[in-house]
Motif scaffolding. Structure first.
Motif, PDB file in Angstrom:
ATOM      1  N   ALA A 211       9.165   7.346   2.221  1.00 40.36           N
ATOM      2  CA  ALA A 211       7.755   7.385   1.836  1.00 40.36           C
ATOM      3  C   ALA A 211       7.367   6.096   1.136  1.00 40.36           C
ATOM      4  O   ALA A 211       8.139   5.524   0.362  1.00 40.36           O
ATOM      5  CB  ALA A 211       7.492   8.580   0.920  1.00 40.36           C
ATOM      6  N   GLY A 212       6.152   5.641   1.414  1.00 41.08           N
ATOM      7  CA  GLY A 212       5.628   4.453   0.749  1.00 41.08           C
ATOM      8  C   GLY A 212       4.878   4.796  -0.522  1.00 41.08           C
ATOM      9  O   GLY A 212       4.776   5.965  -0.923  1.00 41.08           O
ATOM     10  N   ASP A 213       4.327   3.780  -1.160  1.00 40.88           N
ATOM     11  CA  ASP A 213       3.656   3.998  -2.434  1.00 40.88           C
ATOM     12  C   ASP A 213       2.418   4.870  -2.288  1.00 40.88           C
ATOM     13  O   ASP A 213       2.184   5.778  -3.107  1.00 40.88           O
ATOM     14  CB  ASP A 213       3.271   2.654  -3.060  1.00 40.88           C
ATOM     15  CG  ASP A 213       4.487   1.906  -3.589  1.00 40.88           C
ATOM     16  OD1 ASP A 213       5.420   2.577  -4.060  1.00 40.88           O
ATOM     17  OD2 ASP A 213       4.502   0.655  -3.524  1.00 40.88           O
ATOM     18  N   PHE A 214       1.603   4.628  -1.280  1.00 37.63           N
ATOM     19  CA  PHE A 214       0.387   5.417  -1.123  1.00 37.63           C
ATOM     20  C   PHE A 214       0.707   6.870  -0.782  1.00 37.63           C
ATOM     21  O   PHE A 214       0.033   7.787  -1.270  1.00 37.63           O
ATOM     22  CB  PHE A 214      -0.502   4.799  -0.033  1.00 37.63           C
ATOM     23  CG  PHE A 214      -1.269   3.612  -0.489  1.00 37.63           C
ATOM     24  CD1 PHE A 214      -2.437   3.755  -1.230  1.00 37.63           C
ATOM     25  CD2 PHE A 214      -0.825   2.330  -0.198  1.00 37.63           C
ATOM     26  CE1 PHE A 214      -3.148   2.646  -1.663  1.00 37.63           C
ATOM     27  CE2 PHE A 214      -1.530   1.214  -0.633  1.00 37.63           C
ATOM     28  CZ  PHE A 214      -2.691   1.378  -1.371  1.00 37.63           C
ATOM     29  N   ARG A 215       1.732   7.092   0.013  1.00 34.09           N
ATOM     30  CA  ARG A 215       2.104   8.468   0.333  1.00 34.09           C
ATOM     31  C   ARG A 215       2.660   9.183  -0.889  1.00 34.09           C
ATOM     32  O   ARG A 215       2.371  10.363  -1.118  1.00 34.09           O
ATOM     33  CB  ARG A 215       3.135   8.479   1.465  1.00 34.09           C
ATOM     34  CG  ARG A 215       3.482   9.880   1.930  1.00 34.09           C
ATOM     35  CD  ARG A 215       4.431   9.847   3.105  1.00 34.09           C
ATOM     36  NE  ARG A 215       4.777  11.197   3.535  1.00 34.09           N
ATOM     37  CZ  ARG A 215       5.626  11.462   4.517  1.00 34.09           C
ATOM     38  NH1 ARG A 215       6.208  10.458   5.180  1.00 34.09           N
ATOM     39  NH2 ARG A 215       5.894  12.703   4.839  1.00 34.09           N
ATOM     40  N   ILE A 216       3.443   8.489  -1.695  1.00 33.27           N
ATOM     41  CA  ILE A 216       3.966   9.093  -2.926  1.00 33.27           C
ATOM     42  C   ILE A 216       2.822   9.432  -3.869  1.00 33.27           C
ATOM     43  O   ILE A 216       2.796  10.506  -4.494  1.00 33.27           O
ATOM     44  CB  ILE A 216       4.971   8.133  -3.594  1.00 33.27           C
ATOM     45  CG1 ILE A 216       6.210   7.974  -2.720  1.00 33.27           C
ATOM     46  CG2 ILE A 216       5.361   8.636  -4.977  1.00 33.27           C
ATOM     47  CD1 ILE A 216       7.185   6.931  -3.242  1.00 33.27           C
ATOM     48  N   LEU A 217       1.855   8.525  -3.966  1.00 32.53           N
ATOM     49  CA  LEU A 217       0.728   8.754  -4.857  1.00 32.53           C
ATOM     50  C   LEU A 217      -0.114   9.938  -4.410  1.00 32.53           C
ATOM     51  O   LEU A 217      -0.516  10.776  -5.236  1.00 32.53           O
ATOM     52  CB  LEU A 217      -0.133   7.491  -4.939  1.00 32.53           C
ATOM     53  CG  LEU A 217      -1.404   7.572  -5.782  1.00 32.53           C
ATOM     54  CD1 LEU A 217      -1.081   7.843  -7.237  1.00 32.53           C
ATOM     55  CD2 LEU A 217      -2.220   6.284  -5.643  1.00 32.53           C
ATOM     56  N   LEU A 218      -0.375  10.048  -3.118  1.00 33.70           N
ATOM     57  CA  LEU A 218      -1.262  11.100  -2.625  1.00 33.70           C
ATOM     58  C   LEU A 218      -0.589  12.456  -2.559  1.00 33.70           C
ATOM     59  O   LEU A 218      -1.212  13.487  -2.856  1.00 33.70           O
ATOM     60  CB  LEU A 218      -1.793  10.711  -1.240  1.00 33.70           C
ATOM     61  CG  LEU A 218      -2.718   9.491  -1.187  1.00 33.70           C
ATOM     62  CD1 LEU A 218      -3.106   9.181   0.249  1.00 33.70           C
ATOM     63  CD2 LEU A 218      -3.962   9.714  -2.037  1.00 33.70           C
ATOM     64  N   THR A 219       0.675  12.503  -2.159  1.00 28.32           N
ATOM     65  CA  THR A 219       1.345  13.785  -1.913  1.00 28.32           C
ATOM     66  C   THR A 219       2.181  14.285  -3.077  1.00 28.32           C
ATOM     67  O   THR A 219       2.479  15.481  -3.137  1.00 28.32           O
ATOM     68  CB  THR A 219       2.245  13.672  -0.673  1.00 28.32           C
ATOM     69  OG1 THR A 219       3.244  12.652  -0.891  1.00 28.32           O
ATOM     70  CG2 THR A 219       1.423  13.315   0.555  1.00 28.32           C
ATOM     71  N   MET A 220       2.536  13.414  -4.014  1.00 23.23           N
ATOM     72  CA  MET A 220       3.415  13.837  -5.099  1.00 23.23           C
ATOM     73  C   MET A 220       2.795  13.627  -6.481  1.00 23.23           C
ATOM     74  O   MET A 220       2.838  14.529  -7.323  1.00 23.23           O
ATOM     75  CB  MET A 220       4.749  13.075  -5.016  1.00 23.23           C
ATOM     76  CG  MET A 220       5.535  13.336  -3.748  1.00 23.23           C
ATOM     77  SD  MET A 220       7.094  12.424  -3.726  1.00 23.23           S
ATOM     78  CE  MET A 220       7.880  13.110  -5.177  1.00 23.23           C
ATOM     79  N   VAL A 221       2.237  12.462  -6.722  1.00 20.54           N
ATOM     80  CA  VAL A 221       1.755  12.150  -8.070  1.00 20.54           C
ATOM     81  C   VAL A 221       0.440  12.871  -8.367  1.00 20.54           C
ATOM     82  O   VAL A 221       0.301  13.511  -9.422  1.00 20.54           O
ATOM     83  CB  VAL A 221       1.602  10.629  -8.234  1.00 20.54           C
ATOM     84  CG1 VAL A 221       1.001  10.297  -9.592  1.00 20.54           C
ATOM     85  CG2 VAL A 221       2.949   9.943  -8.076  1.00 20.54           C
ATOM     86  N   LEU A 222      -0.529  12.778  -7.478  1.00 21.50           N
ATOM     87  CA  LEU A 222      -1.830  13.385  -7.745  1.00 21.50           C
ATOM     88  C   LEU A 222      -1.775  14.909  -7.888  1.00 21.50           C
ATOM     89  O   LEU A 222      -2.445  15.460  -8.782  1.00 21.50           O
ATOM     90  CB  LEU A 222      -2.827  12.989  -6.652  1.00 21.50           C
ATOM     91  CG  LEU A 222      -3.193  11.504  -6.592  1.00 21.50           C
ATOM     92  CD1 LEU A 222      -4.257  11.259  -5.537  1.00 21.50           C
ATOM     93  CD2 LEU A 222      -3.683  11.012  -7.948  1.00 21.50           C
ATOM     94  N   PRO A 223      -1.024  15.654  -7.073  1.00 16.68           N
ATOM     95  CA  PRO A 223      -0.953  17.102  -7.316  1.00 16.68           C
ATOM     96  C   PRO A 223      -0.350  17.471  -8.665  1.00 16.68           C
ATOM     97  O   PRO A 223      -0.662  18.548  -9.202  1.00 16.68           O
ATOM     98  CB  PRO A 223      -0.063  17.603  -6.165  1.00 16.68           C
ATOM     99  CG  PRO A 223      -0.240  16.596  -5.083  1.00 16.68           C
ATOM    100  CD  PRO A 223      -0.381  15.285  -5.795  1.00 16.68           C
ATOM    101  N   LEU A 224       0.489  16.614  -9.236  1.00 10.25           N
ATOM    102  CA  LEU A 224       1.082  16.885 -10.545  1.00 10.25           C
ATOM    103  C   LEU A 224       0.211  16.385 -11.696  1.00 10.25           C
ATOM    104  O   LEU A 224       0.568  16.612 -12.863  1.00 10.25           O
ATOM    105  CB  LEU A 224       2.459  16.226 -10.649  1.00 10.25           C
ATOM    106  CG  LEU A 224       3.526  16.722  -9.667  1.00 10.25           C
ATOM    107  CD1 LEU A 224       4.795  15.896  -9.790  1.00 10.25           C
ATOM    108  CD2 LEU A 224       3.823  18.195  -9.908  1.00 10.25           C
ATOM    109  N   SER A 225      -0.891  15.728 -11.384  1.00 10.68           N
ATOM    110  CA  SER A 225      -1.707  15.093 -12.423  1.00 10.68           C
ATOM    111  C   SER A 225      -3.114  15.686 -12.496  1.00 10.68           C
ATOM    112  O   SER A 225      -4.054  14.991 -12.896  1.00 10.68           O
ATOM    113  CB  SER A 225      -1.799  13.581 -12.154  1.00 10.68           C
ATOM    114  OG  SER A 225      -0.523  13.012 -11.982  1.00 10.68           O
ATOM    115  N   LYS A 226      -3.275  16.937 -12.136  1.00 13.61           N
ATOM    116  CA  LYS A 226      -4.606  17.534 -12.134  1.00 13.61           C
ATOM    117  C   LYS A 226      -5.200  17.586 -13.542  1.00 13.61           C
ATOM    118  O   LYS A 226      -6.402  17.380 -13.722  1.00 13.61           O
ATOM    119  CB  LYS A 226      -4.543  18.940 -11.538  1.00 13.61           C
ATOM    120  CG  LYS A 226      -4.168  18.962 -10.064  1.00 13.61           C
ATOM    121  CD  LYS A 226      -4.117  20.388  -9.552  1.00 13.61           C
ATOM    122  CE  LYS A 226      -3.732  20.419  -8.072  1.00 13.61           C
ATOM    123  NZ  LYS A 226      -3.656  21.810  -7.549  1.00 13.61           N
TER     124      LYS A 226
END
Length: 323
Positions: A211-226
């Motif tokens: 996974a690249g940075d944008f995919r990590i940000l969209l699929t992993m980081v943002l759901p954990l940062s609501k």
């Protein structure tokens, strides 16, 4: 002469010698637990309740008076010297006057558009910059972080900002209300600290999977940062909704948002009617219209705030401590 021998199998082993008891030290009479560990007494609980009641009254009373005055008639406002707490014959003439397609309605629509678009842009760029600065071994990351922190303590001033906006061709444009304040340094630090507190194993596992940075940000980081995103969005939204100084500097009168109309009419006492003839034909009293404009400007924040209040502790405190 008889000689007796001791049988070691039948002889019991000597028991342990008991040590003499030492007197216990007496507890100090003056030793007390910390204040936060003590059980609250009844007078203290009653005092806290009275304090909270007084603070709540001081916060609710002005809002209730504003709402009641906006529903009062001219006779009641004159009779009670401009402060009505309970109108005898409530009327919505003031709200019908300001929401009938005039200046206030247009300004309200402009404020909604500026707030929504500005909040989306600010949150997007804040998240992107915070994610980049939160990753280790970023080229120039420390320099950019120090540059952001520098702006928290030192600002350019009104004249340099106006010259920059003028040179960029943003005068009399709604972009002048968004671009100069696109990223808040405080919100950026909070979001970056929250991202740094996320488990690093998740990022390593995603890297192994390709996974690249944008995919990590969209699929992993943002759901954990609501939580932190909800709080930051509220901060940006309130700032855009209440901002009037930039609008006063960069926009003409026909593009003013609701905050400028509120300032122009309530503080300066100038009518919000399109012209003097329409101002003279107002059905509602002037002070009732002023209070109605205040209520209309408060309603969006009052409606949104309860839905995001539960994210405050989880978003702000967690983002500030983990960093």
């Amino acid at each position: 002469m008889t000689i007796t021998t001791r049988d070691p199998r039948t002889e019991s082993a000597p028991g342990p010698v008991a040590e003499p008891r030492r007197p216990r030290p007496r507890a100090r009479r003056n030793s007390r637990r910390p204040v936060w560990d003590e059980e609250p007494s009844l007078p203290a609980t009653a005092l806290k309740g009275l304090a909270l009641t007084a603070i709540s009254f001081l916060a609710i009373y002005p809002m209730f008076a504003v709402l009641a005055t906006s529903l009062a008639s001219q006779e009641e406002i004159v009779e009670k010297n401009g402060l009505v707490l309970w109108p005898d014959s409530p009327t919505f003439a003031a709200y019908e006057q300001i929401l009938s397609g005039g200046v206030v309605t247009d300004a309200l629509l402009r404020s909604i558009g500026i707030t929504v678009i500005g909040t989306l842009c600010s949150v997007t760029f804040t998240v992107l910059m915070a994610y980049g600065l939160s990753r280790p071994r970023v080229v120039g990351g420390r320099f950019w972080l120090m540059s952001v922190l520098f702006t928290m303590f030192f600002s350019a001033g009104i004249i340099p900002n106006f010259l920059v906006v003028s040179e960029l061709g943003l005068l009399d444009s709604y972009a002048a209300l968004v671009l100069p304040v696109l990223i808040s340094a405080f919100n950026l630090v909070v979001v970056r600290s929250f991202f740094m507190g996320l488990p690093q194993e998740l990022f390593e596992a995603a890297r192994i999977d390709g996974a690249g940075d944008f995919r990590i940000l969209l699929t992993m980081v943002l759901p954990l940062s609501k939580g932190v995103l909800a709080v930051v969005s509220l901060f940006y939204g309130v700032a855009y909704w209440n901002a009037f100084f930039n609008a006063m500097l960069y926009l003409d009168m026909d593009k003013w948002p609701l905050s400028m109309i509120l300032r122009q009419y309530v503080l300066l006492g100038q009518p919000v009617a399109d012209n003097a003839a329409m101002a003279s034909e107002m059905a509602a009293p002037t002070q009732a219209i002023q209070m109605a404009v205040v209520v209309v400007s408060l309603v969006p924040i009052v409606v949104v705030y309860p839905f995001l209040q539960r994210y405050f502790t989880k978003g702000v405190i967690t983002g500030a401590v983990k960093g």
